[in-house]
Structures are given as C-alpha cells and as structure tokens.
Write a protein that holds these residues in place. Structure first.
Motif, PDB file in Angstrom:
ATOM      1  N   ASP A  25      30.232  36.801  42.330  1.00  0.00           N
ATOM      2  CA  ASP A  25      29.140  37.146  41.565  1.00  0.00           C
ATOM      3  C   ASP A  25      28.920  36.439  40.297  1.00  0.00           C
ATOM      4  N   GLY A  26      29.950  35.864  39.751  1.00  0.00           N
ATOM      5  CA  GLY A  26      29.929  35.290  38.495  1.00  0.00           C
ATOM      6  C   GLY A  26      29.000  34.087  38.802  1.00  0.00           C
ATOM      7  N   GLU A  45      30.311  37.094  47.437  1.00  0.00           N
ATOM      8  CA  GLU A  45      31.596  37.772  47.290  1.00  0.00           C
ATOM      9  C   GLU A  45      31.564  38.467  46.060  1.00  0.00           C
ATOM     10  N   ASN A  86      33.492  40.514  43.628  1.00  0.00           N
ATOM     11  CA  ASN A  86      34.519  41.191  43.459  1.00  0.00           C
ATOM     12  C   ASN A  86      34.707  41.792  42.106  1.00  0.00           C
ATOM     13  N   TYR A  95      34.322  40.981  39.167  1.00  0.00           N
ATOM     14  CA  TYR A  95      34.592  40.094  37.946  1.00  0.00           C
ATOM     15  C   TYR A  95      34.356  38.590  38.260  1.00  0.00           C
ATOM     16  N   ALA A  96      34.216  38.015  37.167  1.00  0.00           N
ATOM     17  CA  ALA A  96      34.406  36.304  37.363  1.00  0.00           C
ATOM     18  C   ALA A  96      35.251  36.193  36.130  1.00  0.00           C
TER      19      ALA A  96
HETATM   20 MG   LIG Z   1      34.028  37.418  41.137  1.00  0.00          MG
END
Ligand SMILES: [Mg+2]
Ligand SMILES: Cc1ncc(C[n+]2csc(CCOP(=O)(O)OP(=O)(O)O)c2C)c(N)n1
Ligand SMILES: Cc1ncc(C[n+]2csc(CCOP(=O)(O)OP(=O)(O)O)c2C)c(N)n1
Ligand SMILES: [Mg+2]
Lengths: 326, 348, 326, 348
Positions: free
Chosen positions: C168-169, C195, C197, C199-200
């Motif tokens: 995602d980041g 993917e 999740n 958080y980055a």
């Molecule tokens: Mg992430």
C-alpha cells in the motif's frame, strides 16, 4: 471484525491539516466580453509577433505559443488575486504570464534576451519569474513545486490558491499522481488545470492518455471537472466552480479543459493534418468573443492592442542585450 | 536542548537536538519525509520528538521521493524553511530531477528573484549489511550539480553547529549523514587536541578540521576524508605512527560543495603528498575533484601524485565478507601511505 | 462538431498492440487446503527462523517478513506457470520467492551471505534472482521493470504474464501510475498485486493513501478488484479472476488484497498498538487453513515442514561464506 | 543503408542509418521514447523512418522518463535489445533512480544471472539558446555510476560503427549525442589525415582519435575532448599553429566510462601537458576524473598541472550572449594552452 484499518477520519496528517483554513473571498463575476476579448487578443498578437520575429531570424532558441488556447489562461486567471494567489506554468506559459501579470515588455525582453527581461535574459521563454508567477520547462516537475507552494499558502493562512497549468501529455508524469495524493491527504489549496489540446508535441492523446482524466483525480479523492470548450465564458464559469471549491473547502481541484492548439507545437514542427487544423478554426476562442462584440468596439479594442504591442516591441528592441558589453 | 547538556552523546542525538533547536529558532522550519512521526521519529531516529512538540510542522509523507524535494522547493521559495528527510541516501536518485532541473536552478535562472532555503538530510554509507540499494554513498551525484551546497557530517565535527548552519543557509543544502556515525559518540577536540592529535579547525559555518600527530611538524602525507571515512583515516594515522613511525595529517572536510580546499593545500605544503578517502565508488567520486584541484594548485609541492582510496567501481554486496572487501578500509589507507614511495601510476 | 480528438479506437500504439495475443491457458482449480497450508506454513516457519537467527546475532543486515500475509503469495502464485510467467517482488519478497521457486536453501544461503545463495550473497534478502523471479529494494521502481518484462512477454507471444507485488505504501510512487497508463495503452499482460497491509513501515494507510486503490487503476482503464481477506481460498479465487482476465484479453489487471502484517516491519521496529496486532491474530491465514484440516494431517504436514527446514538450516550453515577465503 | 552511400552526410543521418541497420540486424531491437513516430521521427529526427519500416518495434510513449529506462531494463533482461530515446539529455535526471538503483546493478547484484543489453540515446549540449533546462551536458551524472558504459559521439568518429557497437554491447550503454553535431557533416580521416592533422585511431568498438598538427612530433600540449568540444579543440589547435606556432595534439574520446586513457597518456608523453575540454560544468565533470587519473599515471611526465576547460558552475542562460559567455569556447582552449607557461594553480 473488519480488516479495514483506521479510516481517514480517525487519523489525519497532523503536519498539515491543523492549519487555519482560508476564509474570505468574493466570487468573480464574468467580466464584460469586450474585456475578455481584449486580454485574449493581446496574448494572440503578442505570440504571433514572436513567431514573426523567429521567422525573420530576430529570435533564437525556442518558444511555444498558446494560439487557440488563450481562453484557458484568461478564463481561469481572472479568478485569481495576484496579491495572494500564485500561478506556476509550463513551457506554454506566455498566455498565463500575460493574463496574470500583464507585463508584455518584461516577457518580450526576456524572450529577446534583454537584461530588462523578467528573468534578466537568463531564463528565456520557458523560465519566467515574476511576483507570484513561476514557470519551468521540465514537464511535470512543476506540480510538486506548486504543491509545496500550496502548502506554504495554507500555512500562511491568507487564503491564497496555487494554480498549476499542465498539458494532456504531462499526465504521463508520475509526480502528478504523487501530488494528487498528497494534496488530497493534506487538503491543499491546489488548482490543477489540464489544458488538454489533444496532442503532446506530435503525439495524439490516444497514444499517451489511457482511461479518463477526471477519474484520475477522483481516484485520489480530488474533485474534478472536464469541460470541452474554447468559449472563455464557459471556461470562466468552470474555473469559478473550481476556485470556489478550493476557497470554500481548502481542498484541491482538477479542471480539465479540452481545447485545441491552432499553431505548431513550437515553431514549425507541425505533423497534424492541415485539414484537421482548419476544421478547428471556427472554435478559435477569439472568433467566439468577436462574434459577440459590436464590430466597431472590436476594432477599437484590437487597434489599441496593436498600438500597445508596437510600443512594446520598440521598447524591447531598444533595451540592452544581456551578456553583451555596452 | 543546548549542545553541552551531556558530555558524551551519540551523533544522532546531537543532530536531533540541533533539529529541535532549529524548530525553536525559526517558525518556518518544517520537516517533511517518510515515517517521521513519534514514537518512531524517522528510520534512524534523528527526528525523534519533533512531531510531538510541533505536530503541525512535521509532515509525514507517502513514499514519493520524486516529489518531496520539489514540494520543499515550493515551500522554500514561498518563505518557509523546509527540511526534507530522505530515509536512505540511495533514494536521492529518485529526487535528482528536482535537484538538477529545479532546486539548483531557481535562484540563478529566475535572476535572483527567489531563494530556495531548504535542507535535504539523508544518511549514506554501508558497513551494515543492507546490500546494494541501501548502502551507497551517492553524494557524488550531488557534488557535480552547480548552485547547491553539499555538506557531510562526521563524528568529530560540531554537529549541532553544522546542522544549524544548514538550516540557516539561504542556499539549498544537502546534508549527508553517515549511517555508522549515527550510533557513535560525537568527539570534539578539547584544548586543540583530540585522541592524541593536535587539531586546527577553520572558521565559518562549514569548518574543516586538520589533525596532526606531531604538532604540525613535517608529515609523510595528508589524508583528506569526510563522513564515515574520518574515523578510519584517524585510525590509519594512529597506526602509521605506532606501527611505521610515519606521521600523517588528516583533514576532515564538512563542505563538499562548494569545495574549499585551503586547509588541504596548507597541509600538503607540509606533507607534499595527498590521499583522498571516500566510501563511494572511485570513478568520478569526490576524490576526483579534490585530486584535480590539488594537482593544479599544489603542482610544485607534490612529491607524489594524489592517490585516491575509494570503493571499487561496482555494487556493495550484501554478504558481510563481500561488503568489507568492497569498501575502503583502514588497511587501504595505510597501504596508500606506505606505498607512496612506490612507482607512481600503478594503481587507481 | 466535437472538439474531442481521435479516440483510442482510431489510433492504437503501433509499437505494441500489433503483437500476437496470448492464447492457451488452463484455469487453475483450487488446490487441496492441506497443500495450501503446507506452502504457507513453510513460508511462515522459514521466516520465523530468520527472525530467531537475527535475534541470536547469526544474521546481519535487514529482513522483512511476510508473517500474516502468506496467503497472498500462495494464493496468487499458484496460478502462475514458472516456465512462462514471471514474478517481480519488493523488500517483502521471501514468501513470493518460496511460493514461486520452492528454493528454501537458495534463499536461506542468500540471507546468510553464502556463495550458494541465489544471488551469490551479493544481493541479500531484498535482491533475489532466480529463473523468472526478480526482486529489488527500491519501492516502486520494480513496476517499470515488470512492465518492460510484460512487454517482452507479449512480444514473445508465449502467453506469459508478469506479476509484480507491491505494498500500500508503494502506491505513493509516481512510476506506478506511469506504468498503469502504459500497460493500459499497450495492453500488456501485467498483474499488479497490491498487498495492502494497512501500514507502510510505521505509516498508517490513512496518512499515505487518499481515495480508492481500485479506482486508481480503473482511472487508467485497468481492470481492478479489491478483496479484504486472509483466507487463501478467497485470494486464490480472486487471483484466478485477474489471471483469467489477463490471459483472455492480454490487458493488465490490478488486484488489491487488504491484509495484515503480524510481525514487525523488519525486525523489531513495531510502533503499532500490541492490542491491535493481537486482535488480528484470529485472521492469521494459517489459522484459517488449520481450522479446515484434520488435526493429524496438520501435524503430519507441519512436522514434515519442520524437518525440511532443519535440514535446510544445516545445509546453509555448512555452505561456504561469501567473501571469506576458504 | 551502408555507411559509404554518400560522401558527406550530416551526423544525424549517419546515426539514423545505423539505427536502421541495427533494426535489420537484430530482431530484438526496439526503440522506445517520446514522439518517435514518422513523419516526425524524434525531436532531432534521429529516429526517422524506423516506425514506418518496423511499426511494431518502435514504441512511442507518454512523457514518463522515470519509467522508460526501467521498462527498457525489463525488456533487456528478458532478451530484447531496447534502445531508449530520451528527448533532451536534461531529462535523464528523471531516470536516474532506474539507472543507479536498477540498470547498473542488476547483472552484478543478481550474481551474473542476467544481462541488461539496453542503449539509452540522448542529446546533450547547448549553443542553441534553449535555456537552462534544455541545454545541459549531464553525462557527468552517468560517468560516476559503476557498471554502465557511457559513450559520446563526435563528428569525427565513425558514428555508424559507434552506434552499432552500442547496440551490440551486452552491457547497458548510455550514448551521448551532441546536439550541435547532429546538423554538422560527419568528417572522417582519409589516409590517416583530417583537416591537415595526422590522425591515429585506436582499435576496438569505442575508439579514440588522436590528431597531431606536426605528425606526432613534439607538442606543446594535449587537449582531450569529446562530443561537441572536439571540433572546438581542433579549431583551437589549428589557430594555435597559425597564430602562435604552437603544436597541440587533440585526443577525441568516445568511451567516457569505462575510461581508457591510454591514448591520452601516450600523447602526454609527447606533450608533457594536458588540457581537458568539456561543455558540462567544471566541478566533478568528466575532466576531474581524467585529471585525477592522468596526474597519477603520468606524474613524472607532466611539466604543468592538468588544466580543465569547462562551463562555469552555474546555469546555462538563455540569452545568446550570456550563453556564449558561459560555455567554454575556442578562446578558452587557446588561453589554457598559451598560459601553460604561467603560474600553476591560478585558475580552475
Ligand atoms: Mg504496507
Ligand atoms: C520531462 C520532459 N520531457 C519531455 C519534454 C519535451 N516536451 C516539451 S513540450 C512536450 C509536449 C507536452 O505536451 P502537453 O503536456 O500536452 O502540453 P502541450 O505542449 O500540448 O501544451 C514535450 C514532450 C519536456 N519538456 N520535459
Ligand atoms: C524508494 C524507497 N523509499 C523508501 C524505502 C524504505 N522502505 C522500505 S519498506 C517501506 C514501506 C513500504 O510499505 P508498503 O509498500 O506498504 O509495503 P510493506 O512494507 O507494508 O509490505 C519503506 C518506506 C524504500 N525501500 N524505497
Ligand atoms: Mg497537449
């Protein structure tokens, strides 16, 4: 239990969202058509003069005229307050510059390489600087620059807007999307105007722009509108909606304007079908406004412009050449 | 947050304190970059505490290095003093268009109508096993760009003063922070001495330190170093005294661009020989510019050609043994000094 | 007369669209859950072993485990044919590597800096290379690489797909959108798996990702789907839809998977609320498959894995260290 | 499409013919970049005719320089031979992450399991009034990157052979094409002579040419040049003979990285003095590396320090007078030679 993470409402970027939102503004009514025509005509004749000077060998380097697109500059920039708003533009920047600053002599001197030029002859056609106005010739890179300026304006809290003009081709640059994302996250007073003239240099839009331009902004949570017109009144109205959105919410906006460039990309490099260009002449933004004016009034406006321009050319010719000892 | 709070502090703590200080001194100072917020405070913790004290002036960003430097330029032109943290120096490559075609050009290209007072801080250097894309010393990519300033930290510089100078500078500054240095104590000369060396430090915001093992008497060679190579050069100089009875001077630069080599030339007047030390790869490294300038300015005073000690022209491998082989070490510096008497032109 | 330019149907990018479209493929049925569990368990234990070795000081450098996200690797990669498809991955690549190549020893030796490592010890955890498999540690830069590989596959005409895994980041990187645009224009067999999740590193998604992930693809004319699950069966089904779309049309696809990382970003750097992590353990993809298995079968599978892993660790320890003379 | 088709051809036509030839020779050759399609054929027309003959192997792209080089890397690793055209060399800055952290690393970092046989062609140089962002010579940003090849064209090189060598190379090659050169006739030595100079040319795919005005007799200095500085160096050498009766040798390099300075060293053995000539800015320019190497390899043979002639460290202004002042010219080269007897270290 949902797998979704904390939503935007739960977590805000603390660094930016805390700023004082901009507040006061007066919506700009449509100026008289005569006035709009005068501004567009001034840009047109200025740039035609540049092309003539090039063809006579009086200018070197490069230039990109906005012939056919003057309504974008005039319609959008009328909403901006030169004292608190700012504009960043690209290679095709003369119209934006003239609409924002009105400084014909400073621009002509710059293109002619005179010390009296707005960038002292150092920048040339693509690298202009004036109070609250900046341009650069690297496609796309001006979008981060403007985003940072919008951040500074938000910080300042005076309600200023940062407007950046880019072309359809420049939608190919990834930094545009990096900045749509950040301007959206940080709620920055950023107006992105996409002047979609259907070509990037020689490349037709269909070979370079997939999908939908406004959807590209909306996917990042940025409000957007696309209009297809060369009528400065319609552009003025649409830009007003964008500016109002930004002044009211503090959040960014993308305005797409489908238009057409009637002259070559720079000087003589036109690979488009001449018939296609001819077909577009009836949407010449000057033809639209001219048709609304009293013929005498039009003549008065245009002659006054010509006189101004002639004086400007004279003054610029007389100005000292940069880099040549007196 | 004064510099004298604790007698021994790790370099990263001093940098952090200087950043706190800069935030206190200037309203316009903002920090922008990735993963800056507390409790993390940046990947190397240099930014710790800032977001807690100044939540509206620390802007944690998406992973968008290509834009960050441009955004900072826009902020700077409009009167703020942004500090960008690029998490690893390797990622500066993503920002180079903004550096080359924007940040470095605006002031001059716009006929001095604007200034761009931004700082880009970024850690460089290997020796931590991070592999080819997280270990490089890419300052060479910046030192060739006109109209910017490139400054390197070392553990013997006054890092508080150095960071403050960068923030106060009206020109764009790229501050190269060595990764290994972060964790080491800052060590400053006291009474003109450090680790048994006599030390002279130039004046001005970006000083150079010259260290001599024999009170600036005749020397075998000068080693000019910066960043993470400074302690290695000092170790080499110490071992050369102990093991070979050879006295070398070490010049630790902080300003890589503009390059002020007066302290180097002064030392070369005593030593007649120069070795450049850098952790980046050899070809067109910082040492090339130093060598080109010094051979010109001190042509009559050099008894041997300027030698360069640098990493080999290749990737920085991940495996510790391979990495150590690849990066320049104390033995390479000692070898360069001891072979000074050898045939010139043998090795590059 | 419309101002719209020639549409995509009128002008196609001649350089790429002319290629032979891929044709033959057999859709992959869902493998037995026992098999999926075995693959995911193998990845999990491999990475837990790495973390143990780090904490014992047996490893240096860095590593990023996919603990909690194994279902993505296994569910997606089951659809790929190692002989003609290829995978490009990022820093968090062990799961993808093991799912695609099965080469535990090559990976462990690499992370341990042995000459027997898949990159000879030169690359380390983030820089793996094996037939049809590549990783790099610069976020985002692998997307252009994979796009070029997809172009080569289209050129080759063997029906291969290029899959790239990003987080995602990494949606913050502009090259992702440059490539969505080009893959769409050129109709490349590119599968982008996001993917997500949440958080980055330490940055929650809400501070880094504005708008909507699938909308970002769709805005470029790229088909997309977002699923929120750690159930490998659902991921397998969704990936099947994506792969089928690409094999059938030749055009790119973006699959977003909302998931959760149960371990730290790399080794000990976790700033998330421990309660939040605990709350996610019930969606551990291994818990999902384990609950579907006969306990004896599960034990059998897991013990076999442990034995394999122990042997691998032994072999890797015995292998020569890179850069150290024998 | 042979090279001997016409006796005098503009350099851009020769490059174009070599590209046609490469497309004929290798199925895998593809061209990718902006505005490549006929009838335009690229901003400088170097790619003319290719899209007509090979419509499926010329890929005109959006304006996405950051991705283009990465896309080419993917194509190359998978067995194609992509050629990227970056419209202006200034825009290479946008691609540098892919160059530094990708293209240049893959082969070595992946333990030689892959090769990356791509070519990036891009025009550099000023003297056309294009201003600060369209006139630079940024090859210095590439020459410091390990594991790539950087090649410069000049009007006296066999451009057909040079372009072919780049395409045939299994390593990634960055081909720097000088903008002013495009429009000038390619001029090749005949019978070992060109423009009154005796010429020696090294063997191999990326040759260097050495020109002597007195048949390789004793010389006052060697001028090492590449790209657009080659004709200026030749003009300077000619004028020095005519006006000052000073004989200089000119070495015209094509390979900037890896740097093979054997022809330069050989010439310096005759002249004892070296001047580097480049159009890019001085600091950490290509001349710095040449100076660093030559002062080391020819320490005993130099009677004066290596001098560098380059652009000043600043922007390239747009106004013609300012631009001419900024860029190095024939007079600067002549000045460097005639002041060789002067005090060393006076100017950088
Ligand atoms: Mg992430
Ligand atoms: C980074 C970069 N790449 C390429 C160019 C060369 N270039 C100048 S204008 C242009 C076309 C721009 O097209 P568009 O954005 O549609 O604007 P328009 O010219 O149509 O107004 C190109 C490719 C550039 N200036 N910068
Ligand atoms: C260009 C670049 N910027 C920053 C980093 C440092 N970094 C490594 S992983 C990471 C976070 C990536 O987040 P995401 O894409 O969501 O993947 P995840 O780690 O969550 O799997 C960051 C910032 C990097 N490797 N490359
Ligand atoms: Mg356009």
């Amino acid at each position: 239990m949902s797998l979704r993470g904390p939503g935007p409402a739960a977590i805000r970027p603390p660094g930016v969202v805390g700023y004082i939102p901009p507040v006061t503004w007066t919506p700009r009514p449509l100026p008289p058509v005569a006035d709009l025509h005068r501004r567009m005509y001034g840009i047109r004749r200025f740039e035609e003069t540049l092309l003539e000077m090039f063809s006579k060998g009086l200018l070197v380097g490069t230039t990109h005229t906005c012939i056919g697109q003057e309504a974008d500059a005039v319609g959008v920039i009328d909403h901006l307050d030169p004292a608190r708003d700012l504009v960043v533009s690209n290679h095709r920047c003369h119209g934006h510059f003239l609409a924002f600053t009105g400084d014909r002599l400073g621009l002509l001197a710059e293109v002619m390489g005179r010390t009296a030029g707005v960038s002292g002859g150092r920048g040339g056609s693509q690298h202009l600087c004036a109070p609250n106005f900046y341009t650069n010739g690297i496609q796309g890179s001006i979008v981060p620059l403007t985003t940072g300026m919008a951040l500074a304006q938000k910080r300042e809290g005076a309600g200023g807007i940062a407007t950046v003009f880019i072309g359809d081709g420049t939608l190919g640059q990834g930094v545009v999307y990096e900045c749509l994302n950040m301007a959206s996250l940080w709620e920055l007073p950023l107006l992105i105007v996409v002047e979609d003239n259907l070509y990037a240099q020689t490349t037709p839009r269909a070979l370079a722009v997939a999908g939908s331009v406004p959807a590209r902004a909306e996917a990042f949570g940025v409000a957007a509108e696309l209009i297809t017109t060369t009528d400065v009144r319609q552009i003025h109205a649409a830009a007003g909606r964008g500016v109002e959105h930004i002044r009211a919410t503090g959040a960014p906006y993308l305005l797409g304007i489908e238009t057409y460039r009637l002259a070559a990309h720079s000087k003589g490099d036109d690979t488009r079908d001449p018939a296609e260009i001819e077909g577009r002449r009836e949407q010449d933004p000057l033809a639209v406004t001219a048709s609304l004016l009293d013929p005498d009034e039009r003549t008065r406006i245009e002659s006054a412009c010509e006189e101004d321009l002639a004086r400007t050319v004279e003054l610029a010719h007389a100005a000292p050449v940069a880099g040549v000892a007196a | 947050m004064g510099t004298e709070a604790a007698p021994v502090r790790r370099c990263v703590e001093v940098i952090n304190a200087a950043l706190h200080d800069a935030f206190e001194r200037h309203e316009g100072v903002h920090l922008i970059g990735e993963d800056l917020l507390d409790p993390y405070g940046g990947a190397f913790q240099a930014s710790k505490g800032l977001s807690t004290r100044w939540p509206d002036r620390v802007i944690t960003t998406p992973i968008s290095e290509a834009s960050l430097v441009g955004i900072a330029a826009g902020m700077a032109i409009r009167g703020l003093r942004p500090i960008v943290e690029i998490m690893f120096g390797d990622f500066i490559a993503l920002s180079l268009d903004q550096v080359v075609n924007g940040v470095s050009k605006f002031r001059e290209m716009y006929d001095d109508q604007v200034t761009v007072p931004l700082v880009v801080r970024t850690p460089m250097g290997g020796r931590r096993g991070y592999g080819p894309t997280h270990s490089q010393s890419l300052e060479k990519m910046l030192v060739g760009v006109p109209n910017i300033r490139v400054v390197a930290t070392s553990e013997i510089h006054d890092l508080h003063a150095l960071v403050s100078a960068c923030v106060d500078d009206d020109e764009p500054v790229f501050l190269i922070e060595n990764k290994v240095m972060y964790g080491r104590p800052m060590r400053r000369p006291a009474g003109g001495r450090l680790d048994g060396f006599a030390v002279r430090e130039t004046a001005g915001p970006y000083p150079a330190l010259t260290l001599s093992g024999n009170d600036f008497g005749p020397a075998e060679a000068t080693i000019v170093a910066y960043g993470g190579m400074v302690p290695l050069a000092m170790e080499a100089a110490t071992r050369l005294i102990v093991e070979e009875e050879l006295f070398c001077e070490v010049v630790a630069l902080s300003s890589l661009l503009p390059m002020d080599l007066e302290p180097v030339l002064e030392s070369v007047r005593r030593s007649g020989a120069l070795i450049t030390a850098e952790e980046g790869t050899l070809t067109l490294g910082v040492g090339a510019e130093i060598a080109a300038r010094v051979q010109e300015a001190a042509f009559g005073e050099l008894r041997a050609p300027v030698r360069r000690v640098a990493a080999g022209d290749g990737i920085i491998p991940s495996a510790p043994g391979l990495e150590t082989d690849h990066l320049p070490g104390v033995d390479d510096l000692i070898g360069a000094v001891t072979t000074l008497a050898g045939a010139p032109g043998a090795v590059w």
